[in-house]
Scaffold this motif. Sequence first.
Motif, PDB file in Angstrom:
ATOM      1  N   GLY A  74       0.815  -1.212   0.000  1.00 38.13           N
ATOM      2  CA  GLY A  74       0.000   0.000   0.000  1.00 38.13           C
ATOM      3  C   GLY A  74       0.845   1.255   0.000  1.00 38.13           C
ATOM      4  N   ALA A  75       1.939   1.229   0.748  1.00 38.66           N
ATOM      5  CA  ALA A  75       2.825   2.394   0.800  1.00 38.66           C
ATOM      6  C   ALA A  75       3.512   2.611  -0.539  1.00 38.66           C
ATOM      7  CB  ALA A  75       3.864   2.200   1.902  1.00 38.66           C
ATOM      8  N   PHE A  76       4.022   1.539  -1.126  1.00 45.51           N
ATOM      9  CA  PHE A  76       4.780   1.679  -2.361  1.00 45.51           C
ATOM     10  C   PHE A  76       3.893   2.137  -3.518  1.00 45.51           C
ATOM     11  CE2 PHE A  76       6.861  -0.106  -6.187  1.00 45.51           C
ATOM     12  CZ  PHE A  76       8.038   0.620  -6.111  1.00 45.51           C
ATOM     13  N   VAL A  77       2.687   1.584  -3.604  1.00 46.13           N
ATOM     14  CA  VAL A  77       1.779   1.953  -4.685  1.00 46.13           C
ATOM     15  C   VAL A  77       1.295   3.395  -4.516  1.00 46.13           C
ATOM     16  CG1 VAL A  77      -0.503   1.491  -5.678  1.00 46.13           C
ATOM     17  CG2 VAL A  77       1.044  -0.398  -5.173  1.00 46.13           C
ATOM     18  N   GLY A  78       1.108   3.807  -3.262  1.00 47.13           N
ATOM     19  CA  GLY A  78       0.560   5.132  -3.015  1.00 47.13           C
ATOM     20  C   GLY A  78       1.504   6.287  -3.258  1.00 47.13           C
ATOM     21  N   LEU A  79       2.811   6.049  -3.145  1.00 46.88           N
ATOM     22  CA  LEU A  79       3.763   7.163  -3.189  1.00 46.88           C
ATOM     23  C   LEU A  79       3.666   8.014  -4.458  1.00 46.88           C
ATOM     24  CD1 LEU A  79       6.979   5.745  -1.492  1.00 46.88           C
ATOM     25  CD2 LEU A  79       5.781   7.851  -0.898  1.00 46.88           C
ATOM     26  N   PRO A  80       3.750   7.448  -5.661  1.00 48.04           N
ATOM     27  CA  PRO A  80       3.682   8.312  -6.850  1.00 48.04           C
ATOM     28  C   PRO A  80       2.333   8.986  -7.022  1.00 48.04           C
ATOM     29  CG  PRO A  80       3.776   5.983  -7.476  1.00 48.04           C
ATOM     30  CD  PRO A  80       4.012   6.042  -6.009  1.00 48.04           C
ATOM     31  N   CYS A  96      -4.960  16.528   5.413  1.00 49.24           N
ATOM     32  CA  CYS A  96      -6.175  16.284   6.211  1.00 49.24           C
ATOM     33  C   CYS A  96      -6.862  14.992   5.784  1.00 49.24           C
ATOM     34  CB  CYS A  96      -7.129  17.471   6.070  1.00 49.24           C
ATOM     35  SG  CYS A  96      -6.529  18.989   6.857  1.00 49.24           S
ATOM     36  N   ALA A  97      -6.956  14.769   4.465  1.00 43.97           N
ATOM     37  CA  ALA A  97      -7.578  13.538   3.983  1.00 43.97           C
ATOM     38  C   ALA A  97      -6.754  12.320   4.392  1.00 43.97           C
ATOM     39  CB  ALA A  97      -7.734  13.589   2.465  1.00 43.97           C
ATOM     40  N   GLY A  98      -5.432  12.427   4.270  1.00 51.58           N
ATOM     41  CA  GLY A  98      -4.561  11.315   4.639  1.00 51.58           C
ATOM     42  C   GLY A  98      -4.651  10.980   6.114  1.00 51.58           C
ATOM     43  N   LEU A  99      -4.712  12.011   6.955  1.00 53.69           N
ATOM     44  CA  LEU A  99      -4.839  11.773   8.400  1.00 53.69           C
ATOM     45  C   LEU A  99      -6.154  11.073   8.727  1.00 53.69           C
ATOM     46  CD1 LEU A  99      -3.398  15.110   9.853  1.00 53.69           C
ATOM     47  CD2 LEU A  99      -2.487  12.811  10.244  1.00 53.69           C
ATOM     48  N   ALA A 100      -7.221  11.453   8.037  1.00 55.52           N
ATOM     49  CA  ALA A 100      -8.516  10.819   8.286  1.00 55.52           C
ATOM     50  C   ALA A 100      -8.460   9.328   7.959  1.00 55.52           C
ATOM     51  CB  ALA A 100      -9.606  11.504   7.456  1.00 55.52           C
ATOM     52  N   ALA A 123      -3.266  -2.120   4.120  1.00 58.55           N
ATOM     53  CA  ALA A 123      -3.003  -1.389   2.884  1.00 58.55           C
ATOM     54  C   ALA A 123      -3.572   0.026   2.963  1.00 58.55           C
ATOM     55  CB  ALA A 123      -3.586  -2.139   1.690  1.00 58.55           C
ATOM     56  N   LEU A 124      -4.783   0.165   3.513  1.00 57.60           N
ATOM     57  CA  LEU A 124      -5.372   1.497   3.702  1.00 57.60           C
ATOM     58  C   LEU A 124      -4.562   2.317   4.699  1.00 57.60           C
ATOM     59  CD1 LEU A 124      -9.189   0.632   3.817  1.00 57.60           C
ATOM     60  CD2 LEU A 124      -7.964   1.863   2.011  1.00 57.60           C
ATOM     61  N   PHE A 125      -4.152   1.669   5.780  1.00 59.70           N
ATOM     62  CA  PHE A 125      -3.315   2.315   6.788  1.00 59.70           C
ATOM     63  C   PHE A 125      -2.037   2.846   6.149  1.00 59.70           C
ATOM     64  CE2 PHE A 125      -0.220   1.731  10.428  1.00 59.70           C
ATOM     65  CZ  PHE A 125      -0.744   2.707  11.260  1.00 59.70           C
ATOM     66  N   ALA A 126      -1.424   2.029   5.293  1.00 56.87           N
ATOM     67  CA  ALA A 126      -0.189   2.448   4.625  1.00 56.87           C
ATOM     68  C   ALA A 126      -0.441   3.562   3.622  1.00 56.87           C
ATOM     69  CB  ALA A 126       0.457   1.251   3.928  1.00 56.87           C
ATOM     70  N   CYS A 127      -1.551   3.482   2.886  1.00 57.31           N
ATOM     71  CA  CYS A 127      -1.876   4.554   1.937  1.00 57.31           C
ATOM     72  C   CYS A 127      -2.083   5.881   2.658  1.00 57.31           C
ATOM     73  CB  CYS A 127      -3.118   4.186   1.141  1.00 57.31           C
ATOM     74  SG  CYS A 127      -2.839   2.970  -0.162  1.00 57.31           S
ATOM     75  N   GLY A 128      -2.825   5.837   3.773  1.00 53.63           N
ATOM     76  CA  GLY A 128      -3.007   7.056   4.556  1.00 53.63           C
ATOM     77  C   GLY A 128      -1.697   7.573   5.085  1.00 53.63           C
ATOM     78  N   ASN A 129      -0.859   6.675   5.582  1.00 55.38           N
ATOM     79  CA  ASN A 129       0.452   7.066   6.095  1.00 55.38           C
ATOM     80  C   ASN A 129       1.303   7.701   5.002  1.00 55.38           C
ATOM     81  OD1 ASN A 129       2.705   7.271   7.770  1.00 55.38           O
ATOM     82  ND2 ASN A 129       3.390   5.200   7.308  1.00 55.38           N
ATOM     83  N   THR A 130       1.251   7.136   3.789  1.00 55.39           N
ATOM     84  CA  THR A 130       2.011   7.674   2.666  1.00 55.39           C
ATOM     85  C   THR A 130       1.546   9.084   2.318  1.00 55.39           C
ATOM     86  OG1 THR A 130       2.406   5.469   1.767  1.00 55.39           O
ATOM     87  CG2 THR A 130       2.587   7.316   0.245  1.00 55.39           C
ATOM     88  N   ALA A 131       0.229   9.270   2.272  1.00 59.01           N
ATOM     89  CA  ALA A 131      -0.311  10.596   1.978  1.00 59.01           C
ATOM     90  C   ALA A 131       0.143  11.605   3.027  1.00 59.01           C
ATOM     91  CB  ALA A 131      -1.838  10.542   1.917  1.00 59.01           C
TER      92      ALA A 131
END
Length: 404
Positions: A74-80, A96-100, A123-131
């Motif tokens: 999730g982190a790797f896909v979200g970065l770009p 703000c969206a990422g923190l939510a 995966a969602l946790f990692a995507c939010g963390n990446t944002a």
Amino acid sequence: MQKDLDVDHGRVARSGDDDRRRRTLRRQRLSVSAVFFLTGAAFATWASRVPAVQDRLDLSAGELAIALIGLSGGAFVGLPLVGGLVARYGSRTVLCAGLAVYLAALAALAYAPGLAALTVLLALFACGNTAVDVAMNTQGVLVERAYERPVLGGFHAMFSLGGIAGAVAGGLAASADIGIGRHFPPAALALSAVAAAAATSMAPDPPRDTRDSGPMLALPGPGLWIPGLVAFCALMGEGVVNDWGAVYLREVTGSSPGAAGLGYAVFSAGMVLGRLSADRIRTRLGTVRFTVACAALAGAGAVTPIASPTTPAGFTGYALLGLGMAAVIPVVFAHAAARRPDTPGPAIAAVSAIGYVGFLAGPPLIGALASTTTLRTAMLVLPTLMLTMGILATRLRRPGSPPS
């Protein structure tokens, strides 16, 4: 007489404007510091209770590894993607969206009914963390730009301190036999309150007339490959120490389990100290000399436990590694943002993406080398990385110079 009064009034007005500007900058710096702190605390909340999550779902080691693929994937896909979102909508909105998403996923992890749900939530946790990671570093760069001196290292120190606070709280909760259902949701709620307060004083994004256009994928371009490769070396080294540092102390130096675990704490303490002092030293040395010095210090730390495989040498080496690697990522983020002053978010995301490849690749590489040689030999990867990082650092170019 009237002219003198007008001059005095002008001075008072300018003084008032300067005071307001300083107060605004202090609020922005405090808000960004709070976001870095809560981000570190939220991740440590999860990391400190992984055994409790595993026990609750009765996962084997293999099943837990599958779930953790969601975290790294999730982190790797979200970065770009995050870089493009920051360019279009601004770092404050994405933050703000990422923190939510990040904090909601943290709370939901306590109620995952099985392996599949846990993997998706991670995966969602990692995507939010990446944002959050890209957006808060963009905010940090904007505050640093307004201060006209390095402050980004201090923000990363707050992340480390938040991680320590979250880990301590998690350890206390585990010792008190508090389940994750009574730990994760209240922690997420408390951190959400901090986030809501911090969101009121974020730094304004630079004006961008073409915000609705431009690529959604933030990929490395001219001028970003060198800082990206520096980040690759630094994060690969960090990943190696995270996953193999304690194992090395236990298997190679013969440390007790307690001492082996303490090795990571020594490394983390070095990281905090390095980040707290980085901004002042970087101001005096400049980006290139500072990064080369960091690589040299970390290189000395990497060699020490290999040359002398003892517990004291291991602690000394890990402390030096932490000190040396602490501020490399803040420096390359600031450097990348300076190369793209109108779109710092995509620049930071692109450099992060290259660095994250190293973070993921380092631990398996050590495992593969150790299986064919020895762990002590495999750890020669660390000084090699630090040497490469030092050489690459000499090629960090200032904005306006030919692209790298």
